[in-house]
Design an enzyme around this catalytic site. Structure first.
Site, short mmCIF file in Angstrom:
data_model
loop_
_atom_site.label_atom_id
_atom_site.label_comp_id
_atom_site.label_asym_id
_atom_site.label_seq_id
_atom_site.Cartn_x
_atom_site.Cartn_y
_atom_site.Cartn_z
N CYS A 1 0.82 -1.21 0.00
CA CYS A 1 0.00 0.00 0.00
C CYS A 1 0.86 1.26 0.00
O CYS A 1 1.42 1.62 -1.03
CB CYS A 1 -0.98 -0.04 1.17
N HIS B 1 -3.76 -5.35 0.21
CA HIS B 1 -3.44 -5.87 1.54
C HIS B 1 -3.49 -7.39 1.58
O HIS B 1 -4.54 -7.98 1.83
CB HIS B 1 -4.42 -5.31 2.56
N GLU C 1 -2.37 -9.27 3.89
CA GLU C 1 -2.63 -9.78 5.24
C GLU C 1 -4.13 -9.93 5.48
O GLU C 1 -4.57 -10.82 6.18
CB GLU C 1 -1.99 -8.87 6.29
#
Length: 388
Positions: free
Chosen positions: A268, A361, A363
């Site tokens: 990001c 993202h 994660e």
């Protein structure tokens, strides 16, 4: 017997173009200013609220029912709620989940987050899509009684997101270490990662630790000496808020890391910083990408991933060919991932140095998990570089 619910006090949402929405207060009473943006996530509102990347932003939830499962300490992505304000259509009157420790309303009030409920969030989202994200304010209590013209003027005088330097304000003050053993890893340590916290989510170091990587997390103002002190086999730059054009210190730091050949991975904000370090520019998107249903293509495999995203800026790099980086010392670069909705750059890969990044993202707490392979891909790069 049908329970009786007391009507909530009046609240007003004001946009810089003069549009006004009337609703009821939600969370804390008072006023707040920020950039109005919308998130399309159907789940994971707690992860959204505690994502530091939302600092300075008033978040509009497009999903109509918010707060049904309450909040709990386990699902927080950071130490606090970071959104500047919160906008929902139908707020849950009670939380109903075995993991719930507190209602969302109470959590917002406890942390001083001013919100509004009961407005037409669909109409607001359509306006933000057509006109773009814009400055806004939520006013409740005595502030809601002020003349609307006065409220609009206050919103217009607030700071726009362009030019805002926010990463340092959400970052940690002191370094800390995340150990693989804390997340079930029982084998030998596979590597050491230096992670620069520009607004990091707690799930990111956990994803590395689960794979046997010891993670040293550093403040946003970390120096190359701080990082090299732990002899990392890789360096990571996290997500974070604000305008990447303000991140000159982090760009210079990353250029030093790239020059010494340490493998790099960014997510990001970290992707935007890699773009700048290579010499590319960044620009503000009209309304950004925020939600957990964004389609992205990995151009190396042709595989499409459904991804979690939260960004209002993007890297300005050519998507159709391999090019030499504007900063020629870093060699050849290609756009590795693209957004299928609008062809926005969603990933960069360096071909002559061990560095890559993605705009989304992997994660992805609350999901989806299509992009989890990126952690393994970077660990492979770390291992190959260390063995070379």
């Amino acid at each position: 017997m049908t329970p009786h619910y007391k009507a909530r006090p009046h609240a007003i949402l004001v946009l810089e173009d003069g549009t006004v929405f009337h609703g009821q207060e939600y969370g804390a009473t008072g006023k707040t200013l920020g950039e109005a943006v919308f998130s399309t996530g159907m789940t994971g509102y707690q992860e959204t609220l505690t994502d530091p990347s939302y600092a300075g932003q008033i978040v509009v939830q497009t999903a109509p029912h918010i707060g049904n499962t309450g909040v709990n300490t386990e699902d927080n992505e950071s130490r606090q709620i970071w959104v500047a304000g919160y906008v929902v259509r139908d707020a849950a009157r009670r939380a109903s989940n075995w993991r719930s420790e507190q209602t969302l309303d109470a959590s917002l009030e406890e942390q001083g987050i001013v919100g509004i409920q009961g407005i037409d969030t669909r109409a607001l989202t359509r306006l933000l899509r057509q006109s773009g994200s814009m400055r806004a304010g939520i006013f409740s209590g005595t502030d809601a009684e002020r003349p609307v013209a006065e409220l609009i003027a206050e919103v217009k005088s607030s700071a726009p997101m362009e030019g805002r330097k926010l990463a340092e304000s959400v970052s940690i003050d002191e370094p800390y270490v995340v150990e693989p053993a804390d997340y079930g890893w029982s084998g030998e340590i596979r590597g050491t990662l230096a992670a620069v916290d520009l607004g990091i989510k707690s799930m990111t170091p956990q994803r590395f630790a689960e794979r046997g990587i010891r993670v040293h997390v550093f403040p946003a103002a970390a120096s190359i000496e701080d990082i090299n002190r732990v002899s990392p086999t890789g360096v990571f730059f996290s997500n974070g808020p604000g305008d990447p054009a303000t991140a000159d210190d982090q760009v210079k730091l990353l250029q030093k890391i790239l020059r010494q050949g340490t493998p790099f991975f960014g997510i990001c904000f970290g992707n935007q910083i890699l773009g700048r370090a290579l010499g590319f520019g960044t620009y503000k998107l009209k309304f950004g990408h925020r939600g957990i249903n964004q389609p992205v293509m990995d151009r190396s495999t042709g595989k499409v991933e459904i991804t979690a995203q939260n960004h209002g800026f993007a890297v300005d790099a050519p998507i159709d060919s391999t090019v030499t980086a504007p900063n020629e010392e870093f060699g050849r670069v290609e756009v590795s991932h693209i957004g299928l909705n609008d062809n926005v750059v969603e990933g960069i890969r360096c071909l002559d140095i061990p560095a890559f990044s993605v705009q989304y993202h992997p994660e992805a707490a609350a999901g989806p998990h299509d992009a989890a392979y990126l952690f393994d891909r970077f660990i492979d790069v770390m291992t190959e570089t260390a063995d070379a």
